[in-house]
Design a protein around this motif. Structure first.
Motif, short mmCIF file in Angstrom:
data_model
loop_
_atom_site.label_atom_id
_atom_site.label_comp_id
_atom_site.label_asym_id
_atom_site.label_seq_id
_atom_site.Cartn_x
_atom_site.Cartn_y
_atom_site.Cartn_z
N ARG A 191 -7.43 8.36 11.72
CA ARG A 191 -6.33 7.48 12.09
C ARG A 191 -6.72 6.05 11.73
NH1 ARG A 191 -4.20 5.33 17.91
NH2 ARG A 191 -1.96 5.27 17.47
N LEU A 192 -5.97 5.47 10.81
CA LEU A 192 -6.20 4.09 10.41
C LEU A 192 -5.34 3.17 11.26
CD1 LEU A 192 -6.13 4.42 6.51
CD2 LEU A 192 -8.03 4.80 8.09
N SER A 193 -5.88 1.99 11.53
CA SER A 193 -5.15 0.95 12.25
C SER A 193 -5.18 -0.33 11.43
CB SER A 193 -5.79 0.69 13.62
OG SER A 193 -5.78 1.84 14.43
N CYS A 194 -4.14 -1.13 11.60
CA CYS A 194 -4.08 -2.43 10.95
C CYS A 194 -3.54 -3.42 11.97
CB CYS A 194 -3.19 -2.39 9.72
SG CYS A 194 -2.86 -4.00 9.00
N ALA A 195 -4.41 -4.31 12.41
CA ALA A 195 -4.03 -5.31 13.40
C ALA A 195 -3.59 -6.58 12.69
CB ALA A 195 -5.21 -5.60 14.32
N ALA A 196 -2.40 -7.06 13.02
CA ALA A 196 -1.81 -8.21 12.34
C ALA A 196 -1.77 -9.42 13.25
CB ALA A 196 -0.40 -7.86 11.88
N SER A 197 -1.89 -10.58 12.65
CA SER A 197 -1.76 -11.83 13.39
C SER A 197 -1.34 -12.93 12.44
CB SER A 197 -3.08 -12.19 14.09
OG SER A 197 -4.11 -12.37 13.14
N GLY A 198 -0.77 -13.99 13.00
CA GLY A 198 -0.42 -15.17 12.22
C GLY A 198 0.98 -15.15 11.62
N PHE A 199 1.76 -14.11 11.91
CA PHE A 199 3.15 -14.05 11.46
C PHE A 199 3.94 -13.18 12.43
CE2 PHE A 199 3.24 -9.74 9.60
CZ PHE A 199 1.88 -9.46 9.48
N THR A 200 5.25 -13.19 12.29
CA THR A 200 6.12 -12.44 13.20
C THR A 200 6.14 -10.98 12.78
OG1 THR A 200 7.47 -14.43 13.46
CG2 THR A 200 8.37 -12.37 14.29
N PHE A 201 5.18 -10.25 13.29
CA PHE A 201 4.93 -8.87 12.86
C PHE A 201 6.19 -8.01 12.91
CE2 PHE A 201 2.43 -5.14 12.15
CZ PHE A 201 2.95 -4.15 12.98
N SER A 202 6.94 -8.08 13.99
CA SER A 202 8.08 -7.18 14.17
C SER A 202 9.15 -7.36 13.12
CB SER A 202 8.68 -7.37 15.57
OG SER A 202 9.12 -8.70 15.74
N SER A 203 9.15 -8.50 12.44
CA SER A 203 10.18 -8.79 11.45
C SER A 203 9.83 -8.30 10.05
CB SER A 203 10.43 -10.30 11.37
OG SER A 203 10.88 -10.80 12.61
N TYR A 204 8.63 -7.82 9.89
CA TYR A 204 8.15 -7.46 8.56
C TYR A 204 8.08 -5.95 8.37
CZ TYR A 204 6.67 -12.16 7.25
OH TYR A 204 6.65 -13.47 6.90
N PRO A 205 8.59 -5.47 7.23
CA PRO A 205 8.26 -4.11 6.83
C PRO A 205 6.75 -4.01 6.62
CG PRO A 205 10.06 -4.98 5.52
CD PRO A 205 9.49 -6.13 6.29
N MET A 206 6.17 -2.91 7.05
CA MET A 206 4.73 -2.71 6.90
C MET A 206 4.48 -1.49 6.03
SD MET A 206 3.40 -5.20 8.53
CE MET A 206 1.71 -4.68 8.41
N ARG A 207 3.46 -1.58 5.21
CA ARG A 207 3.16 -0.51 4.26
C ARG A 207 1.67 -0.24 4.24
NH1 ARG A 207 6.97 -3.93 2.17
NH2 ARG A 207 8.92 -2.97 1.45
N TRP A 208 1.35 1.01 3.94
CA TRP A 208 -0.01 1.40 3.62
C TRP A 208 -0.06 1.76 2.15
CZ3 TRP A 208 -4.27 0.92 6.58
CH2 TRP A 208 -4.11 0.79 7.96
N TYR A 209 -1.04 1.21 1.46
CA TYR A 209 -1.33 1.55 0.07
C TYR A 209 -2.74 2.13 0.01
CZ TYR A 209 2.60 -1.26 -1.70
OH TYR A 209 3.85 -1.76 -1.98
N ARG A 210 -3.03 2.75 -1.11
CA ARG A 210 -4.39 3.18 -1.35
C ARG A 210 -4.74 2.99 -2.82
NH1 ARG A 210 -3.98 9.81 -0.71
NH2 ARG A 210 -3.13 10.24 -2.80
N GLN A 211 -6.04 2.83 -3.08
CA GLN A 211 -6.51 2.68 -4.44
C GLN A 211 -7.79 3.49 -4.61
OE1 GLN A 211 -7.03 -1.36 -5.80
NE2 GLN A 211 -6.86 -0.71 -7.93
N ALA A 212 -7.68 4.50 -5.43
CA ALA A 212 -8.84 5.34 -5.74
C ALA A 212 -9.62 4.73 -6.89
CB ALA A 212 -8.38 6.75 -6.10
N PRO A 213 -10.90 5.05 -7.03
CA PRO A 213 -11.71 4.49 -8.11
C PRO A 213 -11.08 4.75 -9.48
CG PRO A 213 -13.09 5.62 -6.53
CD PRO A 213 -11.68 5.91 -6.14
N GLY A 214 -10.92 3.69 -10.26
CA GLY A 214 -10.38 3.82 -11.60
C GLY A 214 -8.88 4.02 -11.67
N LYS A 215 -8.20 3.93 -10.54
CA LYS A 215 -6.76 4.14 -10.53
C LYS A 215 -6.05 2.92 -9.98
CE LYS A 215 -6.84 9.17 -10.18
NZ LYS A 215 -6.29 10.36 -9.46
N GLU A 216 -4.74 2.86 -10.22
CA GLU A 216 -3.95 1.75 -9.70
C GLU A 216 -3.66 1.96 -8.21
OE1 GLU A 216 -1.54 0.51 -13.79
OE2 GLU A 216 -0.46 1.21 -12.03
#
Length: 118
Positions: free
Chosen positions: A19-44
């Motif tokens: 289970r990954l978590s991402c704690a946000a601060s410094g902006f109005t979190f509830s107003s923003y779409p949130m996304r998870w990305y990933r990058q494998a070695p040698g890939k975009e």
């Protein structure tokens, strides 16, 4: 100061969960779409999942390669977005990044490493 801090990565065997978590601060979190990305070695970098909360409703989208295995969620009180990853496979080995993007703002975390190997 905007911050996105990911945590929860690690090394697991195929079939296990994280289970990954991402704690946000410094902006109005509830107003923003949130996304998870990933990058494998040698890939975009690629989109894994997205969650948007607006007008009392929530919209969630997943990449085809994680449908049925991953679940994205958010807690607008804790300013945190989560990614529950079940049935992990070796192809899921990557650095996972949290992203907040809206209009001209585009914020990224530092990433957390996930390694799936037997």
């Amino acid at each position: 100061q905007v911050q996105l801090v990911e945590s929860g990565g690690g090394s697991v065997q195929p079939g296990e969960s994280l289970r990954l978590s991402c704690a946000a601060s410094g902006f109005t979190f509830s107003s923003y779409p949130m996304r998870w990305y990933r990058q494998a070695p040698g890939k975009e970098r690629e989109l894994v999942a997205a969650i948007t909360s607006a007008g009392g409703s929530t919209t969630i989208n997943y990449a085809d390669f994680v449908k049925g295995r991953f679940t994205i969620s958010r807690d607008n009180v804790k300013n945190t977005v989560y990614l529950q990853m079940n049935s992990l496979i070796p192809e899921g080995t990557a650095v996972y990044y949290c992203n907040a993007r809206r209009w001209g703002d585009n914020y990224w975390g530092q990433g957390t490493q996930v390694t799936v190997s037997s």
